[in-house]
Design a protein around this motif. Sequence first.
Motif: not given
Length: 260
Positions: A236-260
């Motif tokens: 569970y820890l490893y999967i969580g860590w991988i998913l969080s890193k993927k999130s950071d990579e996607l933000i770095a690549r595409h940015g992050l917008e504010y959504r309501i």
Amino acid sequence: MKMLTRYLRLLYVGGVLAKLHLTSYISWIINGVFWSVLLIIPASYLSPNPVTTLKLLIPGIVGMSLASTGLWTGTEFLRWMVHDGLTDMFRENGLGVYHYIVCTLPVDLLLSGVASLALLGLVSSGFYGINPLWWLQGNPILVTLGLTTLMVVELFYGALAGYLYTRTRLSGSWTGLLQIVITVGTIIPASTYPFPYVAFLNPASLSAELLRASYGVSGFDPISLVILTGALTPTYLYIGWILSKKSDELIARHGLEYRI
């Protein structure tokens, strides 16, 4: 040493954030306890053994609570905090989804885990005339494992919410949908399913079953649960860590917008 210092700083940040949102925490816990009691009362009165039902339900509610907390923590970091610029501040300091969730873990465990278990145990005991401290009478090893793994549960679901939020356009809708999924193995015990071990796809079910086993009402052998904890917790820890890193990579690549 550097890693230890970094984590201590994260815990300090988490303490400051908790202090700023203390009123919200208190309101959230009280609200959760009242809603849980509405579930516990009819279920217990319809049961031939109300005390056993309490010991089945309350660990499930606690497990579901931490999973839900994780979902909202991940959503919070990528949703509301974007509007206030706090997400950018974290990222400018080299901190991402994983770090934000980690800094909230100890406070969330104490308030959503330990405090919720204590309050639900105290409140529910009044309806059935049982020892108000029954929730302290579980096997200490299993209780400790159950509560400790709740931090892994929150990390896993926070990372999952972060990944889905950055990967899709469904925004906060994912949080609501996943809150239904996390009832599997928590509110609805794993042992009630035709293939009980499938419920452990939900990390919160492991924590719930450990707590149930500490009170002697789990459908699983305690030794088997301890072995499963040793195998599943790192997963569970490893999967969580991988998913969080993927999130950071996607933000770095595409940015992050504010959504309501």
